[in-house]
Design a protein around this motif. Structure first.
Motif, PDB file in Angstrom:
ATOM      1  N   VAL A 258      33.210  21.144  41.103  1.00  0.00           N
ATOM      2  CA  VAL A 258      32.026  21.755  41.741  1.00  0.00           C
ATOM      3  C   VAL A 258      30.557  21.700  41.252  1.00  0.00           C
ATOM      4  O   VAL A 258      30.448  22.454  40.738  1.00  0.00           O
ATOM      5  CB  VAL A 258      33.106  22.560  42.856  1.00  0.00           C
ATOM      6  CG1 VAL A 258      31.513  22.253  44.261  1.00  0.00           C
ATOM      7  CG2 VAL A 258      33.980  22.088  43.103  1.00  0.00           C
ATOM      8  N   ASN A 259      29.491  21.048  41.434  1.00  0.00           N
ATOM      9  CA  ASN A 259      28.506  20.602  41.519  1.00  0.00           C
ATOM     10  C   ASN A 259      28.412  20.272  39.792  1.00  0.00           C
ATOM     11  O   ASN A 259      26.747  20.905  39.265  1.00  0.00           O
ATOM     12  CB  ASN A 259      28.218  22.956  41.476  1.00  0.00           C
ATOM     13  CG  ASN A 259      27.467  23.348  42.290  1.00  0.00           C
ATOM     14  OD1 ASN A 259      26.840  22.884  42.974  1.00  0.00           O
ATOM     15  ND2 ASN A 259      28.669  24.535  43.155  1.00  0.00           N
ATOM     16  N   PRO A 261      28.848  16.511  38.812  1.00  0.00           N
ATOM     17  CA  PRO A 261      29.064  15.923  38.485  1.00  0.00           C
ATOM     18  C   PRO A 261      28.903  15.281  37.750  1.00  0.00           C
ATOM     19  O   PRO A 261      28.589  15.766  36.798  1.00  0.00           O
ATOM     20  CB  PRO A 261      27.855  15.323  39.927  1.00  0.00           C
ATOM     21  CG  PRO A 261      27.130  15.784  39.618  1.00  0.00           C
ATOM     22  CD  PRO A 261      27.376  17.645  39.388  1.00  0.00           C
ATOM     23  N   TYR A 270      31.950  13.105  41.425  1.00  0.00           N
ATOM     24  CA  TYR A 270      32.029  14.229  42.537  1.00  0.00           C
ATOM     25  C   TYR A 270      33.447  15.141  42.918  1.00  0.00           C
ATOM     26  O   TYR A 270      33.997  14.164  43.604  1.00  0.00           O
ATOM     27  CB  TYR A 270      31.284  14.782  44.051  1.00  0.00           C
ATOM     28  CG  TYR A 270      29.675  14.468  43.648  1.00  0.00           C
ATOM     29  CD1 TYR A 270      29.166  12.771  44.403  1.00  0.00           C
ATOM     30  CD2 TYR A 270      28.707  15.111  43.188  1.00  0.00           C
ATOM     31  CE1 TYR A 270      28.015  12.262  43.852  1.00  0.00           C
ATOM     32  CE2 TYR A 270      27.301  14.464  43.119  1.00  0.00           C
ATOM     33  CZ  TYR A 270      27.251  12.902  43.782  1.00  0.00           C
ATOM     34  OH  TYR A 270      25.523  12.886  43.002  1.00  0.00           O
ATOM     35  N   GLN A 376      34.919  12.376  45.268  1.00  0.00           N
ATOM     36  CA  GLN A 376      33.888  11.481  45.998  1.00  0.00           C
ATOM     37  C   GLN A 376      32.976  10.553  45.253  1.00  0.00           C
ATOM     38  O   GLN A 376      32.200  10.977  44.240  1.00  0.00           O
ATOM     39  CB  GLN A 376      32.786  12.408  46.960  1.00  0.00           C
ATOM     40  CG  GLN A 376      32.069  12.121  47.328  1.00  0.00           C
ATOM     41  CD  GLN A 376      31.904  12.618  48.555  1.00  0.00           C
ATOM     42  OE1 GLN A 376      31.744  11.278  49.281  1.00  0.00           O
ATOM     43  NE2 GLN A 376      31.123  13.378  49.360  1.00  0.00           N
TER      44      GLN A 376
END
Ligand code: HEM
Lengths: 456, 278
Positions: A258-259, A261, A270, A376
């Motif tokens: 997370v944060n 990508p 992501y 994502q």
């Protein structure tokens, strides 16, 4: 008719229209925060009642997906058109201000300014001019432009920050850049989800809310997924190790958090969600009446016979946390000629009275799960344009706010028994700061000319 | 010293500072005004120490992060920012008499953060979504904007009171309306600039955390609405030549939007922003 169009055009290029559009945008944005967004139409009907007026209105106006509805997009386009037309309408006025040349520098006009001072110089005409030129040039830090230099009048204007007149245009242009970048992204880009089981590879991206998938020109393999925890049990990090495969050859690999990508060929991945799937489970079936036990090794899609009976046992589903009771397995038994029977079996509560299927008590002895990672996936070719617009907006905003157009008018004429220096000043912004600057210039002038002022 | 002790001292110190500012209004002695200003400066320094100590303590717990990660920490920072911004403007514009509303707001924010049973003041570990340097940039810039709007709210209230009751004894102590109006305008510009940067850093952060720089999350949307309100104030002033009273009223309404963006969205609407979960 022509009159009507004229009036319509005048409205469209007015700030009143801009404000109307901005207010409409604000109100619709508020609406969007009051109603849940992204609900399918069926969900709206089931929440607000089948055929109810409220549900019909919500669907008619697209309030369940307001920010993508036609009329919201129309408002954004109207804003862009309005900004463009306003700019076109206004540029001539700014140009006129830009190229404006001063003619009237009479004392009568100069004393009408809100910043205005008269200084009586006891020096002679030439010396006064000399000192005024020097002093003002130094304290106001700009070169005087001489307008009149006759035997009995000397006038000049001194200005700086004239170029700042154009900064508002830059400011509004960057709004257009941002809207354009967002538009480009929504037309040429896509956004979706990809769930990849550990060890497996995948090249289909499910597009949110649409029954559509995009096939990537490469495969993504999830080599490993891991959750790290803090001491108190809150999650610290979700980490997916992935590889990119082309023709089954690994051409890149990355760690996605997370944060953090990962972008490959313009497509960004992501860390979004994760989940776990059951791999296999060791289960014991006990028939309480006879105390007969059957030990089974189950895995999904591979039904096992219960001992040497005709009954088959299926492992159907798995939940990591079943209503707060921890992991649970959905198990069913099927005997030919009978209705299938099944239940959720709580893995961590072997004595739970509900761990029963038909006449059997069921105990989960052990189970193995594996993770899938939810990535994502996004392609947005407009994002750099948007970021460029953001940076431009901030720079132009600072320029419009803190860079101002300041101008001094100076006229020297013969007074009663002295040469009178009339000084006037004006700015388009930041009045207090200019007042101080004007005051300082006048004080310096007085010092240079060695006199006190008469009136201001 | 523990940060929690320092911050509880600071909470009451803000009350003291605002009492000083009010006494200045009552007694109209410039020495009281100077004292109020000086005490505000000292308390800001102490407040800074408290925040830095908390930062250090989080490292000692092994979960080090800037103290900007939950509702408690953001309130503490917000209280700091209001008075820091106010003092910058007080010093630049040489107005020593507008401090009682900002210092009162700081006190209320600190008191709410410390005493509300809904707010957890423990130092908590950062969830993965918040682990980003953009978080620090985003929170600081947004709060500088909010703080400026808070100060502008105070100035606007004074402006409105002074305009409505020109003869009351309170009025004579404040600067003339023209300076108040210019002061208000400067601080709104300052706030608008920082809110803009705050929204943009938030967007850039969202782009690296969720893959979308704008997802119409309620908090995002409300900060956009707040931004539009202040854009309207600036346009009304520079294009339609609105001044004074109307600008003050719009600024008061704008601060209402700020409060709703900060509290209302958390408690009434749901979204991505983690402050919502205390
Ligand atoms: C979201 C949309 C907009 C934003 C954020 C925005 C922002 C701004 C800002 C910050 C200023 C400078 C204010 C100042 O000088 O103090 C300004 C000025 C101005 N804006 Fe906008 N604007 C927007 C939309 C528009 C639109 C649609 C129009 C078209 C009518 C417009 C027309 C103007 C004009 C004419 C000025 C002149 C300011 C001057 O010369 O003093 N703006 N705008």
């Amino acid at each position: 008719m022509l009159n009507f169009f004229r009036r319509l055009y005048d409205f469209i290029v007015s700030l009143r229209c801009a404000i109307l559009i901005l207010i409409l945008l604000a109100i619709s944005s508020i609406l969007g925060t009051l109603f849940p967004q992204g609900m399918p139409d069926e969900a709206v009907f089931s929440q607000y009642g089948e055929g109810s007026l409220k549900a019909k209105l919500i669907i008619f106006f697209g309030i369940n997906d307001l920010y993508h509805s036609g009329w919201f997009q129309f408002l954004l386009i109207a804003l862009a058109v309005n900004i463009i037309l306003c700019t076109i309408e206004r540029i001539p006025k700014t140009l006129k201000l830009w190229s404006h040349t001063e003619k009237d520098l009479s004392p009568a006009r100069l004393t009408k300014f809100s910043h205005s001072v008269v200084i009586k110089s006891l020096l002679n005409f030439d010396r006064t001019i000399e000192l005024v030129k020097q002093c003002v040039g130094k304290t106001f830090r700009a070169a005087p432009e001489i307008v009149i230099a006759s035997d009995d009048q000397w006038s000049c204007v001194i200005q700086k920050g004239k170029f700042s007149l154009f900064m508002v245009y830059g400011l509004h242009f960057t709004i257009l850049v941002i809207l354009f970048g967002a538009f480009l992204g929504s037309v040429l880009g896509f956004r979706g989800m990809m769930n990849i089981v550990e060890g497996a590879s995948e090249n289909l991206v499910r597009i949110a809310k649409k029954d559509r998938a995009i096939k990537l020109p490469f495969k993504v393999r999830c080599d490993d997924f891991n959750i790290e925890f803090y001491k108190d049990g809150t999650p610290k990090e979700y980490v997916s190790k992935i590889s990119i495969l082309k023709n089954n050859k690994k051409i890149a690999s990355a760690e996605i958090k997370v944060n953090h990508p990962f972008t490959f060929e313009g497509i960004t991945f992501y860390q979004a969600t994760y989940g776990s799937l059951i791999k296999e489970a060791d289960v014991t079936f006990i028939e309480p009446k006879t105390n007969k036990t059957f030990k089974l090794k189950l895995s999904p899609h591979k039904p096992q016979p219960l001992g040497n009976t005709k009954t088959m046992v299926h492992l159907l589903d798995f939940k990591e946390n079943f209503s707060g009771f921890g992991p649970a397995l959905a198990i069913a038994i099927m005997t030919p000629g009978q209705n299938p029977q099944g239940s959720w079996i709580l893995a961590k509560f072997p004595k739970f009275h509900g761990n029963k299927i038909g006449k059997f008590r069921v105990v989960v002895d052990d189970f193995k799960t594996f993770f899938y990672t939810g990535l994502q996936v996004k392609r947005d070719p407009g994002v750099w344009i948007v970021i460029f617009g953001f940076i431009g907006f901030v720079l132009f905003l600072m320029a419009t706010f803190y860079w101002n157009y300041r101008k001094l008018w100076i006229t020297i004429v013969k007074g009663n028994d002295s040469w009178d220096v009339y000084v006037a000043g004006r700015t388009n912004k930041n009045q207090l700061a200019f007042e101080r600057e004007f005051h300082r210039v006048c004080e310096e002038l007085k010092k240079a000319l060695g006199v006190s002022e008469v009136n201001s | 010293m523990k940060s929690s002790f320092v911050l509880s001292v600071v909470t009451f110190a803000w009350l003291g500072v605002s009492v000083f500012y009010i006494s200045y209004l009552v007694f109209k002695r410039s020495v009281v005004g100077k004292l109020a200003s000086l005490s505000a400066l000292l308390v800001v320094l102490l407040h800074t120490v408290g925040i830095l100590l908390r930062w250090k303590e989080s490292y000692e717990l092994g979960i080090g992060h800037a103290p900007l990660s939950n509702l408690y920490e953001s309130l503490v920072f917000g209280a700091w920012a209001i008075m820091a911004v106010y003092l910058i403007f007080e010093w630049r514009y040489r107005q020593y008499n507008l401090g009682f509303i900002p210092s009162m707001l700081s006190f209320l924010a600190m008191a709410y953060a410390s005493f509300s049973p809904d707010i957890d003041s423990r130092i908590q570990p950062l969830i993965p979504a918040l682990k980003s340097n953009w978080l620090i940039a985003h929170v600081i810039t947004c709060f500088l904007g909010y703080a400026a709007f808070g100060v502008s709210f105070g100035v606007s209230v004074i402006y409105v009171l002074k305009k409505k009751y020109p003869d009351s004894f309170l009025s004579s102590i404040f600067a003339d309306l023209k300076s108040l109006e210019e002061f208000n305008y400067q601080i709104i510009m300052f706030g608008f600039l920082w809110l803009t940067i705050g929204i943009i850093t938030g967007a850039v952060w969202a782009n690296s955390a969720w893959g979308s720089y704008w997802s119409w999350d309620p908090k995002e949307t409300w900060s956009l609405i707040t931004w539009l309100v202040y854009a309207a104030v600036l346009h009304a002033r520079s294009v339609r030549n609105w001044r004074g009273f109307r600008v003050a009223i719009m600024s008061i309404a704008g601060f209402g939007c700020v409060l709703f963006t900060y509290f209302g969205v958390n408690f009434l609407l749901s979204g991505l922003h983690s402050y919502a979960t205390k």
